[in-house]
Design a protein around this motif. Structure first.
Motif, PDB file in Angstrom:
ATOM      1  N   SER A  40       8.802  -0.025   1.339  1.00  0.00           N
ATOM      2  CA  SER A  40       9.546  -0.369   2.545  1.00  0.00           C
ATOM      3  C   SER A  40      10.639   0.664   2.803  1.00  0.00           C
ATOM      4  N   GLY A  41      11.135   0.664   4.038  1.00  0.00           N
ATOM      5  CA  GLY A  41      12.236   1.549   4.386  1.00  0.00           C
ATOM      6  C   GLY A  41      11.819   2.864   5.024  1.00  0.00           C
ATOM      7  N   PHE A  42      10.533   3.007   5.331  1.00  0.00           N
ATOM      8  CA  PHE A  42      10.056   4.254   5.932  1.00  0.00           C
ATOM      9  C   PHE A  42      10.060   4.151   7.453  1.00  0.00           C
ATOM     10  N   ALA A  43      10.485   5.228   8.095  1.00  0.00           N
ATOM     11  CA  ALA A  43      10.566   5.239   9.552  1.00  0.00           C
ATOM     12  C   ALA A  43       9.192   5.334  10.206  1.00  0.00           C
ATOM     13  N   SER A  44       8.213   5.796   9.463  1.00  0.00           N
ATOM     14  CA  SER A  44       6.840   5.881   9.953  1.00  0.00           C
ATOM     15  C   SER A  44       5.908   5.715   8.763  1.00  0.00           C
ATOM     16  N   PRO A  45       4.651   5.388   8.990  1.00  0.00           N
ATOM     17  CA  PRO A  45       3.737   5.148   7.862  1.00  0.00           C
ATOM     18  C   PRO A  45       3.601   6.380   6.977  1.00  0.00           C
ATOM     19  N   PRO A  46       3.731   6.199   5.670  1.00  0.00           N
ATOM     20  CA  PRO A  46       3.536   7.327   4.755  1.00  0.00           C
ATOM     21  C   PRO A  46       2.124   7.873   4.831  1.00  0.00           C
ATOM     22  N   TYR A  47       2.006   9.177   4.628  1.00  0.00           N
ATOM     23  CA  TYR A  47       0.682   9.802   4.660  1.00  0.00           C
ATOM     24  C   TYR A  47      -0.156   9.389   3.459  1.00  0.00           C
ATOM     25  N   ARG A  48       0.456   9.379   2.297  1.00  0.00           N
ATOM     26  CA  ARG A  48      -0.318   9.128   1.088  1.00  0.00           C
ATOM     27  C   ARG A  48       0.389   8.134   0.176  1.00  0.00           C
ATOM     28  N   LEU A  49      -0.367   7.186  -0.337  1.00  0.00           N
ATOM     29  CA  LEU A  49       0.096   6.268  -1.381  1.00  0.00           C
ATOM     30  C   LEU A  49      -0.775   6.510  -2.603  1.00  0.00           C
ATOM     31  N   ALA A  50      -0.166   6.447  -3.762  1.00  0.00           N
ATOM     32  CA  ALA A  50      -0.923   6.775  -4.968  1.00  0.00           C
ATOM     33  C   ALA A  50      -0.399   6.011  -6.178  1.00  0.00           C
ATOM     34  N   TRP A  51      -1.224   5.960  -7.188  1.00  0.00           N
ATOM     35  CA  TRP A  51      -0.851   5.454  -8.511  1.00  0.00           C
ATOM     36  C   TRP A  51      -0.991   6.583  -9.511  1.00  0.00           C
TER      37      TRP A  51
END
Length: 115
Positions: free
Chosen positions: A25-36
Motif C-alpha cells: 500500500s501507499g503507491f501513487a500508481s500500480p507497481p510494475y513488478r511484485l516479487a518474492w
C-alpha cells in the motif's frame, strides 16, 4: 507512506504446502513488478518468483512447477502458493515491490520445512 505486509510463513513437513501473501500500500500508481525473494542462512538473497502488472511471471528453476505466484492488481497483493515443499526451501521469504526507480522490501517471513 509505503507499507508491505507479509503473512503466511511457518513450519511445514516435507511435501507440504504453504501460502504466502503480501499486501502493498501507499503507491501513487500500480507497481510494475511484485516479487518474492528468499534468503537461507549463509546464502545470498535470491529471486523465487515475480509477476508484472501485465501478468508476466518468472520463477527460479528450483521452484518451477511447485510454486505459483499470483497478483491482484486492484489490491496490490501478491501471493505465493508453495507446494511439494522441500527442506532446501527453508529460508526467510521477502516480498519486493519495484515502483518506478525504487525497490521496496517487506520485513520477511520465515518458512521452515522440516520433520
Amino acid at each position: 507512506q509505503v507499507h508491505l505486509v507479509e503473512s503466511g510463513g511457518g513450519l511445514v513437513q516435507p511435501g507440504g504446502s504453504l501460502r504466502l501473501s503480501c499486501a502493498a500500500s501507499g503507491f501513487a500508481s500500480p507497481p510494475y513488478r511484485l516479487a518474492w525473494y528468499r534468503q537461507a542462512p549463509g546464502k545470498p538473497r535470491e529471486l523465487v518468483a515475480m509477476v508484472t502488472s501485465g501478468g508476466t511471471t518468472d520463477y527460479a528453476d528450483s521452484v518451477e512447477g511447485r510454486f505459483t505466484v499470483s497478483r491482484h492488481n486492484a489490491k496490490n497483493t501478491i501471493d505465493l502458493q508453495m507446494n511439494s515443499l522441500k527442506p532446501e526451501d527453508t529460508a526467510v521469504y521477502y516480498c519486493n515491490v519495484a515502483w518506478r526507480t525504487m525497490s521496496y522490501w517487506g520485513q520477511g517471513t520465515q518458512v521452515t520445512v522440516s520433520t
